[in-house]
Scaffold this active site. Structure first.
Site, short mmCIF file in Angstrom:
data_model
loop_
_atom_site.label_atom_id
_atom_site.label_comp_id
_atom_site.label_asym_id
_atom_site.label_seq_id
_atom_site.Cartn_x
_atom_site.Cartn_y
_atom_site.Cartn_z
N CYS A 2 0.86 -1.18 0.00
CA CYS A 2 0.00 0.00 0.00
C CYS A 2 0.90 1.23 0.00
CB CYS A 2 -0.94 0.10 1.19
SG CYS A 2 -2.11 -1.25 1.32
N ARG A 27 3.90 -0.42 -4.91
CA ARG A 27 3.62 -0.97 -3.58
C ARG A 27 2.28 -1.71 -3.53
NH1 ARG A 27 6.89 1.41 0.31
NH2 ARG A 27 5.45 0.72 1.91
N TRP A 75 -2.76 -2.66 -1.66
CA TRP A 75 -2.49 -4.08 -1.85
C TRP A 75 -3.33 -4.78 -0.79
CZ3 TRP A 75 -0.58 -8.31 0.87
CH2 TRP A 75 -0.21 -9.41 0.09
N ASN A 101 -1.65 1.90 5.75
CA ASN A 101 -0.82 0.82 5.23
C ASN A 101 -0.41 -0.02 6.43
OD1 ASN A 101 1.19 -0.79 4.04
ND2 ASN A 101 2.73 0.84 4.17
N GLY A 102 -0.72 -1.33 6.40
CA GLY A 102 -0.38 -2.19 7.54
C GLY A 102 -1.55 -3.10 7.87
N GLU A 486 16.77 -18.26 -8.54
CA GLU A 486 16.43 -16.89 -8.89
C GLU A 486 15.87 -16.80 -10.32
OE1 GLU A 486 15.90 -14.23 -7.43
OE2 GLU A 486 16.18 -12.64 -8.89
N LYS A 490 12.15 -15.42 -11.25
CA LYS A 490 11.89 -14.36 -12.22
C LYS A 490 10.80 -14.79 -13.19
CE LYS A 490 13.18 -11.76 -10.53
NZ LYS A 490 13.88 -11.55 -9.31
N GLU A 493 7.23 -15.17 -11.38
CA GLU A 493 6.55 -13.98 -10.86
C GLU A 493 6.05 -13.04 -11.94
OE1 GLU A 493 8.72 -11.34 -8.20
OE2 GLU A 493 10.56 -11.67 -9.30
N HIS A 509 16.87 -37.66 -7.78
CA HIS A 509 16.19 -38.06 -6.54
C HIS A 509 14.70 -37.73 -6.60
CE1 HIS A 509 20.04 -39.03 -4.82
NE2 HIS A 509 20.50 -37.86 -5.24
N LYS A 608 5.90 -4.50 -4.51
CA LYS A 608 7.36 -4.41 -4.44
C LYS A 608 7.88 -4.54 -3.01
CE LYS A 608 11.44 -3.38 -6.18
NZ LYS A 608 12.06 -4.47 -6.93
#
Ligand code: M6R
Length: 613
Positions: A2, A27, A75, A101-102, A486, A490, A493, A509, A608
């Site tokens: 947010c 955000r 968000w 925000n929170g 990584e 990428k 996402e 395995h 983000k």
């Protein structure tokens, strides 16, 4: 998550607020809203589901005048993304508007209490209790807004950054923070409020970073007043942000992510510079303060989330190899809720681009309470993690706006490797010859990346063949196992293709059962010390008709001949290969996502900066 923006001054608030929301959209982008008090004292609130541009459409033909206002990009945590749940929320009396925000953890009990007092609720959010609670304090005590916010917040548990306006006090904004970030900007004719300095940078470089449990009163024409929740006035420091507005633009690139991938020759140079002495030797920031702690450490704990966690994993390989200090790599979200054994000779390295990740902050707090020394690797100046740490190394790469981390990752790996080399040189585990050879090679990395980026067009064409894949596997070994993780992160996402990273030798395995002629297997196989082992692992894939896409060293023929596509990197030392090999994988993920018409910079469900746990 947010984003919050606020403005009070002589100009019209709306253009500042909307531009600020666009800057903070990384955000969260589920819904957006704005509240303005116009010159006649009316409080106007507008909201829209979706991105900030939807809000801009929604306010066409509306009264958007007023020189005081607050705005929010969301968000979603409590309550689905919808106009009803969008902020700002309005009080029962319709005099207050609030953005948050929170997460308010005790919102259920506060809500029940307010319902008994006759308050109704119009949304499914935890936030709405805050505005009603402040309204209740204001109306029942007759106090002013600044005091009412403080009183109300003393009853709240959880994390918050809030901004409140009151149409009965139209020349004020009251803001507060605990856990979630909030900064105040001061210019000659206005005061600004934002979740970080990026929306404010074009108006002023004078910033106050609010601390936890601080409340700020922003009044037109006055210097801000900051107090504790109990009302004791706080002396604050005005700091200067070095964000240049040009860094916040796409500068001709189609997406921030592509711009940030292409910035890496420069950002790597900047990050390197930040850890060098004038004589050109490695000199870690805050080294005098932390050298003895590293040299005497029994153990190094590395903690982070997401991409930063992958950088931590690479650092384990580097620190153990060059400095011979045992390392443990911890997901911050797991570490904070275990009962980890932490000793006062432990050093914790916390890694975070944003410096605001809630779980990483909590892991640091836990380690600190148990006597560990905290060294952080961060990008955002003045953010919470460096402020909580005993010492910090900034990466100096400028704002990273694309949700998928790219340039932050390569800078993190660089400075962590530099730290490992510095400790190894100092404690004698690394010979001067090895140290000199590795640092000489390090200085060539920016040039190497420039040559890798020349393959962009070719990778873009090749990426089209991956758009129909449902799954992908990424394999690597040693320093490059974290690169497999990584690379897979990428891809998943931003393109929503399911991808997994594995240590290549683990395939037999279990995961090798997945291999078939339509499974892309991306192998990170440059000519490092594990190359021959890796070639055998790749042959196990091709023997089962897997489609191999490989990152190899220039001139390689062995892996090229058994791969559908190869991307090349210049030859380098094992510890520097992660920085080179991730570049083609960033480009690959980017172009697959573009070919699939995905929103590269703002992937679904993500934000983000993850400031809630
Ligand atoms: O700001 P931080 O480095 O603490 O963020 C950690 C993760 O949220 C972040 O790396 C995330 O995984 C990225 N979206 C990955 O691209």
């Amino acid at each position: 998550m947010c984003g919050i923006v606020g403005y009070i001054g002589k100009a019209q608030a709306f253009p500042v607020l909307i531009k600020g929301l666009h800057r903070l959209e990384y955000r969260g982008y589920d819904s957006a809203g704005v509240a303005l008090i116009n010159d006649r004292g009316s409080l106007n609130i507008y909201k829209a589901k979706g991105k900030v541009e939807e809000l801009e459409l929604a306010v066409e033909e509306q009264d958007i005048t007023g020189s005081v206002g607050i705005a929010h990009t969301r968000w979603a945590t409590h309550g689905e993304p919808s106009t009803r749940n969008a902020h700002p929320h309005c009080s029962r009396s319709e005099r207050l508007a609030l953005v948050h925000n929170g997460i308010i953890e005790n919102y259920e009990s506060l809500r029940k209490e307010l319902i008994l007092k006759g308050y109704g609720f119009r949304s499914d959010t935890d936030t709405e209790v805050l505005v009603q609670l402040i309204d209740d304090v204001l109306t029942s005590t007759g106090t002013d807004l600044f005091a009412a916010v403080r009183t109300a917040l003393q009853r709240v548990t959880g994390a918050y950054a809030i901004a409140v306006i009151d149409k009965q006090n139209p020349k004020q904004i009251v803001a507060a923070r605990k856990g979630s970030p909030l900064v105040v900007g001061i210019s000659n004719d206005a005061l600004y409020l934002a979740s970080d300095a990026t929306p404010i940078a074009e108006y002023t470089s004078d910033i106050i970073y609010l601390d936890n449990e601080q409340v700020a009163l922003l009044e037109e024409g006055q210097q801000p007043i900051v107090s504790t929740l109990k009302g004791e006035q706080v002396t604050y420091t005005i700091r200067h942000t070095d964000i240049a507005v040009g860094q916040l633009e796409k500068n001709g690139f189609e997406h921030y992510m592509l711009k940030e991938i292409f910035e890496q020759p420069d950002t790597l140079q900047q990050a390197m510079q930040g850890c060098m002495s004038a004589a050109g030797d490695i000199q870690m920031p805050d080294w005098d303060r932390c050298k003895q702690r590293f040299l005497n450490a029994d153990r190094i704990l590395l903690t982070a989330c997401g991409t930063s966690w992958h950088a931590a994993l690479i650092a384990k390989y580097a620190i153990e190899q060059f400095a011979h200090i045992p390392c443990e790599v911890e997901y911050a979200s797991e570490f904070r809720y275990r009962q980890p054994v932490i000793k006062d000779r432990d050093v914790m390295i916390a890694i975070s681009q944003s410096g605001e990740t809630a779980d990483t902050l909590a892991a640091i707090e836990l380690a600190k309470q148990n006597g560990a020394f905290i060294y952080s690797i961060c990008n955002v100046q003045g953010s919470s993690i460096p402020r909580l740490s005993d010492a910090c190394c900034y990466t100096h790469i400028g704002p990273e706006i694309g949700v998928a981390s790219t340039k932050a990752f390569t800078a993190q790996v660089l400075v962590l490797n530099m730290l490992a080399l510095a400790i190894g040189k100092e404690n004698g585990h690394l010979s001067l010859k090895q140290y000199t050879s590795l640092t000489n090679e390090m200085r060539r990395l920016p040039q190497y990346i420039t040559t890798i980026l020349l393959q962009n067009e070719r990778i873009a064409k090749a990426a089209r063949t991956l758009t129909f894949a449902a799954d992908a596997l990424y394999l690597g070994r040693g320093f490059l196992y974290p690169i497999a993780l990584e690379g897979a992160l990428k891809l998943k996402e931003i393109s929503y293709i399911h991808a997994e990273g594995y240590p290549a030798a683990e395939m037999k395995h279990g995961p090798i059962a997945l291999v078939s002629h339509d499974l892309p297997v991306v192998v990170v196989a440059p000519k490092d010390s594990l190359y021959d082992k890796m070639v055998s692992n790749i042959r196990e894939i091709t023997a089962r008709h897997g489609r191999v896409i490989a990152v190899v060293t220039e001139g390689d023929t062995q892996v090229r001949d058994i791969s559908e596509l190869t991307m090349t990197v210049p030859p380098t030392a094992d510890c520097w290969y992660p920085i080179l090999t991730i570049i083609p994988l960033q480009l690959l993920a980017y172009h697959v996502a573009v070919a699939k018409d995905c929103n590269v910079d703002q992937p679904r469900n993500l934000a983000k900066s993850v400031t809630v746990e």
